[in-house]
Motif scaffolding. Structure first.
Motif, PDB file in Angstrom:
ATOM      1  N   LYS A  37      37.368 -34.970  -8.755  1.00  0.00           N
ATOM      2  CA  LYS A  37      38.479 -34.257  -9.399  1.00  0.00           C
ATOM      3  C   LYS A  37      38.480 -32.783  -8.979  1.00  0.00           C
ATOM      4  O   LYS A  37      39.532 -32.207  -8.705  1.00  0.00           O
ATOM      5  CB  LYS A  37      38.392 -34.365 -10.930  1.00  0.00           C
ATOM      6  CG  LYS A  37      38.840 -35.697 -11.460  1.00  0.00           C
ATOM      7  CD  LYS A  37      40.294 -35.888 -11.128  1.00  0.00           C
ATOM      8  CE  LYS A  37      40.826 -37.181 -11.640  1.00  0.00           C
ATOM      9  NZ  LYS A  37      42.204 -37.415 -11.205  1.00  0.00           N
ATOM     10  N   ILE A  38      37.305 -32.181  -8.933  1.00  0.00           N
ATOM     11  CA  ILE A  38      37.221 -30.784  -8.509  1.00  0.00           C
ATOM     12  C   ILE A  38      37.647 -30.652  -7.055  1.00  0.00           C
ATOM     13  O   ILE A  38      38.373 -29.715  -6.695  1.00  0.00           O
ATOM     14  CB  ILE A  38      35.800 -30.226  -8.730  1.00  0.00           C
ATOM     15  CG1 ILE A  38      35.472 -30.185 -10.229  1.00  0.00           C
ATOM     16  CG2 ILE A  38      35.669 -28.832  -8.120  1.00  0.00           C
ATOM     17  CD1 ILE A  38      34.013 -29.891 -10.528  1.00  0.00           C
ATOM     18  N   ASP A  43      41.476 -28.833  -2.894  1.00  0.00           N
ATOM     19  CA  ASP A  43      42.494 -29.100  -1.878  1.00  0.00           C
ATOM     20  C   ASP A  43      43.840 -28.501  -2.294  1.00  0.00           C
ATOM     21  O   ASP A  43      44.550 -27.909  -1.476  1.00  0.00           O
ATOM     22  CB  ASP A  43      42.649 -30.606  -1.645  1.00  0.00           C
ATOM     23  CG  ASP A  43      41.490 -31.205  -0.882  1.00  0.00           C
ATOM     24  OD1 ASP A  43      40.703 -30.437  -0.278  1.00  0.00           O
ATOM     25  OD2 ASP A  43      41.349 -32.438  -0.897  1.00  0.00           O
ATOM     26  N   HIS A  44      44.169 -28.674  -3.567  1.00  0.00           N
ATOM     27  CA  HIS A  44      45.440 -28.145  -4.083  1.00  0.00           C
ATOM     28  C   HIS A  44      45.457 -26.612  -3.989  1.00  0.00           C
ATOM     29  O   HIS A  44      46.476 -26.024  -3.608  1.00  0.00           O
ATOM     30  CB  HIS A  44      45.640 -28.606  -5.526  1.00  0.00           C
ATOM     31  CG  HIS A  44      46.953 -28.218  -6.107  1.00  0.00           C
ATOM     32  ND1 HIS A  44      48.136 -28.817  -5.740  1.00  0.00           N
ATOM     33  CD2 HIS A  44      47.271 -27.287  -7.035  1.00  0.00           C
ATOM     34  CE1 HIS A  44      49.121 -28.269  -6.411  1.00  0.00           C
ATOM     35  NE2 HIS A  44      48.621 -27.331  -7.206  1.00  0.00           N
ATOM     36  N   SER A  45      44.324 -25.978  -4.325  1.00  0.00           N
ATOM     37  CA  SER A  45      44.274 -24.511  -4.250  1.00  0.00           C
ATOM     38  C   SER A  45      44.410 -24.027  -2.802  1.00  0.00           C
ATOM     39  O   SER A  45      45.024 -22.989  -2.555  1.00  0.00           O
ATOM     40  CB  SER A  45      42.987 -23.980  -4.887  1.00  0.00           C
ATOM     41  OG  SER A  45      41.854 -24.270  -4.101  1.00  0.00           O
ATOM     42  N   LEU A  57      36.760 -22.855  -8.363  1.00  0.00           N
ATOM     43  CA  LEU A  57      36.486 -24.290  -8.233  1.00  0.00           C
ATOM     44  C   LEU A  57      35.255 -24.561  -7.377  1.00  0.00           C
ATOM     45  O   LEU A  57      34.485 -25.479  -7.674  1.00  0.00           O
ATOM     46  CB  LEU A  57      37.713 -25.004  -7.651  1.00  0.00           C
ATOM     47  CG  LEU A  57      38.897 -25.099  -8.609  1.00  0.00           C
ATOM     48  CD1 LEU A  57      40.170 -25.456  -7.839  1.00  0.00           C
ATOM     49  CD2 LEU A  57      38.622 -26.111  -9.710  1.00  0.00           C
ATOM     50  N   THR A  58      35.052 -23.762  -6.337  1.00  0.00           N
ATOM     51  CA  THR A  58      33.864 -23.982  -5.520  1.00  0.00           C
ATOM     52  C   THR A  58      32.599 -23.650  -6.301  1.00  0.00           C
ATOM     53  O   THR A  58      31.573 -24.305  -6.130  1.00  0.00           O
ATOM     54  CB  THR A  58      33.911 -23.193  -4.198  1.00  0.00           C
ATOM     55  OG1 THR A  58      34.170 -21.822  -4.461  1.00  0.00           O
ATOM     56  CG2 THR A  58      34.984 -23.754  -3.271  1.00  0.00           C
ATOM     57  N   GLU A  59      32.664 -22.657  -7.178  1.00  0.00           N
ATOM     58  CA  GLU A  59      31.524 -22.362  -8.053  1.00  0.00           C
ATOM     59  C   GLU A  59      31.281 -23.522  -9.017  1.00  0.00           C
ATOM     60  O   GLU A  59      30.145 -23.915  -9.263  1.00  0.00           O
ATOM     61  CB  GLU A  59      31.754 -21.060  -8.840  1.00  0.00           C
ATOM     62  CG  GLU A  59      31.567 -19.825  -8.013  1.00  0.00           C
ATOM     63  CD  GLU A  59      30.184 -19.718  -7.378  1.00  0.00           C
ATOM     64  OE1 GLU A  59      29.184 -19.911  -8.096  1.00  0.00           O
ATOM     65  OE2 GLU A  59      30.107 -19.431  -6.171  1.00  0.00           O
TER      66      GLU A  59
END
Length: 65
Positions: A37-38, A43-45, A57-59
């Motif tokens: 999900k993350i 990908d969306h970001s 999100l990467t964090e």
């Protein structure tokens, strides 16, 4: 390491062993689901060129992996 854990589980009560294995499996499935999900949100970001969301999100991904 997993081999050592599984070898040691031969000496554990079968019901407890089954419960422990089920919990391990469920935890792995839940972590995989969260991670996927993350990654979708990452990908969306990227698609939206949202640097702030990407960094956040990467964090978050690091804590799940």
């Amino acid at each position: 390491m997993e081999n050592n854990v599984l070898n040691g589980m031969d000496r554990v009560d079968p019901n407890l062993r089954d419960k422990m294995l089920a919990e391990l499996f469920l935890n792995q499935v839940m972590n995989d689901f969260k991670r996927n999900k993350i990654l979708e949100k990452v990908d969306h970001s990227l698609k939206n060129k949202d640097k702030e969301a990407f960094l956040s999100l990467t964090e978050e991904l690091k804590s799940v992996s």
